[in-house]
Motif scaffolding. Structure first.
Motif, PDB file in Angstrom:
ATOM      1  N   THR A 104       7.202  13.045  -5.920  1.00 15.16           N
ATOM      2  CA  THR A 104       7.438  11.602  -5.998  1.00 15.16           C
ATOM      3  C   THR A 104       8.869  11.321  -6.438  1.00 15.16           C
ATOM      4  O   THR A 104       9.548  10.458  -5.867  1.00 15.16           O
ATOM      5  N   THR A 139       6.879  13.111   2.222  1.00 10.90           N
ATOM      6  CA  THR A 139       5.529  12.624   2.484  1.00 10.90           C
ATOM      7  C   THR A 139       4.778  13.557   3.424  1.00 10.90           C
ATOM      8  O   THR A 139       3.626  13.920   3.160  1.00 10.90           O
ATOM      9  N   ILE A 189       1.909   9.393  -3.935  1.00 12.54           N
ATOM     10  CA  ILE A 189       3.349   9.529  -3.733  1.00 12.54           C
ATOM     11  C   ILE A 189       3.889   8.341  -2.941  1.00 12.54           C
ATOM     12  O   ILE A 189       4.909   7.740  -3.306  1.00 12.54           O
ATOM     13  N   ARG A 197       6.413   5.641  -4.566  1.00 12.37           N
ATOM     14  CA  ARG A 197       7.758   5.615  -3.973  1.00 12.37           C
ATOM     15  C   ARG A 197       8.106   4.238  -3.417  1.00 12.37           C
ATOM     16  O   ARG A 197       9.193   3.718  -3.666  1.00 12.37           O
TER      17      ARG A 197
END
Length: 181
Positions: A24, A55, A70, A74
């Motif tokens: 992350t 990702t 994540i 983000r």
């Protein structure tokens, strides 16, 4: 004779959480760095999406649950840090749609075909953003932008997918990562 308990080959929950947190932070850093760069082409809304390398890597290395976290963190922190709160709706919709496509397709594509999943995810991301733009602007007239978004999604998705695939191939053995089913 000493009996030892069988060793679980999966990483511990703490190790998975640590990896997700590190990924992350890396994705957020890449997102913020890319936001400082000039656009690669003079077409509004087109960018490489380099944070998506993380990702797509996470989808195969950690699975959908960690990858969803994540993406959510983000996008949220990235929009707050850049001050682009209007972009939040666009980014979150595109990110969640891309996540759903990735989570579905990763079952059929091996890590060696990660770039294919990334292409479909990038196209889904662009379609999600276009849908939000149509809803926000209240007109379907911007649908003319669809071919440009599809082409850019294929190109940038392939690029980020190959980067994620390369990263996965390099790190999978050293980090003892096996594809999550």
């Amino acid at each position: 004779m000493v009996l030892t308990p069988p060793q679980d080959k999966r990483p511990s929950q703490a190790r998975r959480l640590t990896r997700a947190a590190l990924l992350t932070a890396i994705a957020l850093t890449i997102f913020l760095a890319e936001a400082q760069l000039p656009p690669p082409v003079p077409i509004p809304g087109i960018k490489l999406g380099l944070a998506n390398v993380v990702t797509v890597f996470a989808m195969y290395a950690l699975g959908p649950g960690a990858t969803l976290c994540i993406v959510l963190v983000r996008v949220t922190l990235g929009c707050i840090a850049t001050g682009q709160m209007m972009a939040f709706l666009f980014s979150m919709t595109g990110g969640l749609l891309a996540f759903c496509v990735s989570a579905l397709l990763r079952r059929w594509f091996a890590p060696e075909q990660m770039w294919v999943v990334s292409v479909f995810a990038a196209v889904a991301h662009n379609l999600g953003q276009l849908a939000v733009a149509i809803a926000v602007m209240g007109t379907t007239a911007i649908g003319y932008y669809l071919p440009v978004l599809l082409i850019s999604g294929v190109i940038t998705g392939a690029f980020t997918g190959f980067c994620g695939q390369f990263t996965y191939a390099r790190l999978a053995k050293s980090l003892q990562i096996k594809p999550i089913q």
